[in-house]
Design a protein around this motif. Structure first.
Motif, PDB file in Angstrom:
ATOM      1  N   HIS A 173     -12.084   6.325   6.302  1.00 22.37           N
ATOM      2  CA  HIS A 173     -12.001   5.020   6.926  1.00 22.37           C
ATOM      3  C   HIS A 173     -11.893   5.105   8.438  1.00 22.37           C
ATOM      4  O   HIS A 173     -12.315   4.205   9.143  1.00 22.37           O
ATOM      5  CB  HIS A 173     -10.803   4.251   6.371  1.00 22.37           C
ATOM      6  CG  HIS A 173     -11.013   3.826   4.930  1.00 22.37           C
ATOM      7  ND1 HIS A 173     -10.035   3.217   4.196  1.00 22.37           N
ATOM      8  CD2 HIS A 173     -12.098   3.905   4.127  1.00 22.37           C
ATOM      9  CE1 HIS A 173     -10.513   2.962   2.978  1.00 22.37           C
ATOM     10  NE2 HIS A 173     -11.745   3.381   2.923  1.00 22.37           N
ATOM     11  N   ARG A 226       0.868  -1.180   0.000  1.00 23.75           N
ATOM     12  CA  ARG A 226       0.000   0.000   0.000  1.00 23.75           C
ATOM     13  C   ARG A 226       0.901   1.225   0.000  1.00 23.75           C
ATOM     14  O   ARG A 226       1.839   1.318   0.786  1.00 23.75           O
ATOM     15  CB  ARG A 226      -0.900   0.019   1.241  1.00 23.75           C
ATOM     16  CG  ARG A 226      -1.921  -1.105   1.284  1.00 23.75           C
ATOM     17  CD  ARG A 226      -3.233  -0.685   0.677  1.00 23.75           C
ATOM     18  NE  ARG A 226      -3.922   0.290   1.531  1.00 23.75           N
ATOM     19  CZ  ARG A 226      -5.042   0.929   1.170  1.00 23.75           C
ATOM     20  NH1 ARG A 226      -5.555   0.705  -0.023  1.00 23.75           N
ATOM     21  NH2 ARG A 226      -5.618   1.787   1.986  1.00 23.75           N
ATOM     22  N   GLU A 261      -9.119   9.492   1.859  1.00 23.21           N
ATOM     23  CA  GLU A 261      -9.579   8.117   2.025  1.00 23.21           C
ATOM     24  C   GLU A 261      -9.321   7.640   3.449  1.00 23.21           C
ATOM     25  O   GLU A 261     -10.179   7.028   4.081  1.00 23.21           O
ATOM     26  CB  GLU A 261      -8.858   7.210   1.039  1.00 23.21           C
ATOM     27  CG  GLU A 261      -9.191   5.733   1.193  1.00 23.21           C
ATOM     28  CD  GLU A 261      -8.297   4.833   0.352  1.00 23.21           C
ATOM     29  OE1 GLU A 261      -8.706   3.716   0.071  1.00 23.21           O
ATOM     30  OE2 GLU A 261      -7.201   5.275  -0.003  1.00 23.21           O
ATOM     31  N   HIS A 264      -3.473   4.826  -1.624  1.00 22.09           N
ATOM     32  CA  HIS A 264      -4.379   5.471  -0.664  1.00 22.09           C
ATOM     33  C   HIS A 264      -3.969   6.927  -0.469  1.00 22.09           C
ATOM     34  O   HIS A 264      -2.828   7.316  -0.719  1.00 22.09           O
ATOM     35  CB  HIS A 264      -4.382   4.727   0.676  1.00 22.09           C
ATOM     36  CG  HIS A 264      -3.069   4.748   1.400  1.00 22.09           C
ATOM     37  ND1 HIS A 264      -2.724   5.729   2.300  1.00 22.09           N
ATOM     38  CD2 HIS A 264      -2.003   3.902   1.347  1.00 22.09           C
ATOM     39  CE1 HIS A 264      -1.517   5.487   2.787  1.00 22.09           C
ATOM     40  NE2 HIS A 264      -1.056   4.392   2.228  1.00 22.09           N
TER      41      HIS A 264
END
Length: 286
Positions: free
Chosen positions: A281, A140, A277, A273
């Motif tokens: 979350h 990520r 975002e 990401h």
């Protein structure tokens, strides 16, 4: 060893004023790659890191997968006027049990510094089976990290400053740390040099890493990333449609037009990401 740069006298015209002055150019010379003494291909490249280039090329061809596959790499004697070595022929010796390149690859063509493997007849011949899958790589990367990569790549280029004519490929961690950078007149050569360095250092597959390239993202570059186990390829310019298709099919994340804080993600956007975002979350978003 061949020269990385060359000097040439040029006529320079600026705002109507003309003068002669020396200019520095990126060197470009042919290099023949042999496997076990048998010629395989010739590529136009910038001299330097030639053993990495040969090893990386053979990774992308599916011949090499780990450092132990290589018995040795050496320059072959070249014919010069004084009987010296041109350093333009590299022979890769394979370890016992490692299969030689498929005869279909012995195509005796040359690859230019810009187009990659131009001599391959069709898509099926190019879709070499990878030794590792990148689809399940849990990498990520934040958009802030990606946005910083072009400047970090540019800052690490040594020869570009004097010539303005070299591509670069850089291998980064998910946090944006530069692990390896190579320059060449050909973007695919620069990538091969990075991959070859990783192979010879025992680092393949390159899981959890990001490959940043200074030009566009071609099919060949996506293929080379997949073959090396790299899950994310980023480029400052556009990808081709075939590059995006291969990235999607292989599970590779492909980022293009990476300039400043702007970028397009053409495949594998689940690995990218950003702050908004993260806020949603965590419940911090509106």
């Amino acid at each position: 060893m061949g020269r990385v740069t060359a000097r040439r006298r040029v006529l320079r015209v600026r705002e109507g004023h003309a003068s002669y002055r020396p200019d520095t150019l990126a060197a470009e010379e042919p290099m023949e790659i042999r496997v076990g003494g048998r010629p395989l291909a010739v590529t136009m490249r910038t001299p330097g890191d030639d053993f990495d280039l040969a090893a990386g090329f053979l990774v992308s061809e599916g011949v090499l997968h780990r450092a132990g596959d290589v018995a040795g790499i050496r320059y072959c004697a070249g014919a010069t006027a004084d009987g010296g070595n041109t350093y333009n022929v590299v022979d890769v010796g394979l370890a016992p049990g490692v299969a030689a390149p498929d005869p279909s690859l012995e195509r005796n063509f040359y690859t230019t510094s810009s187009c990659g493997l131009c001599g391959k007849a069709g898509l099926d011949a190019v879709r070499t089976t990878a030794a590792w899958s990148v689809a399940e790589d849990p990498l990520r990367v934040g958009t802030d990290v990606l946005a910083a990569l072009p400047d970090r790549l540019r800052a690490a280029q040594r020869v570009f400053d004097s010539t303005g004519g070299l591509h670069a490929a850089g291998l980064f961690t998910a946090d944006g740390e530069l692990l390896c950078l190579r320059e060449d007149v050909g973007r695919h050569n620069a990538v091969d040099k990075v991959v070859g360095h990783a192979l010879r250092s025992g680092l393949l597959p390159l899981r959890g890493s990001v490959l940043m390239v200074s030009g566009r993202a071609s099919f060949e570059l996506v293929q080379k990333a997949v073959m090396a186990g790299i899950p994310l390829l980023a480029a400052v310019s556009a990808p081709s449609s075939l590059a995006a298709d291969l990235a999607a099919d292989s599970g590779l994340t492909l980022v293009g037009f990476l300039r400043g804080t702007s970028m397009n993600v053409y495949a594998g956007d689940e690995r990218v990401h950003h702050a908004a975002e993260a806020g949603r979350h965590s419940g911090g978003g509106s």
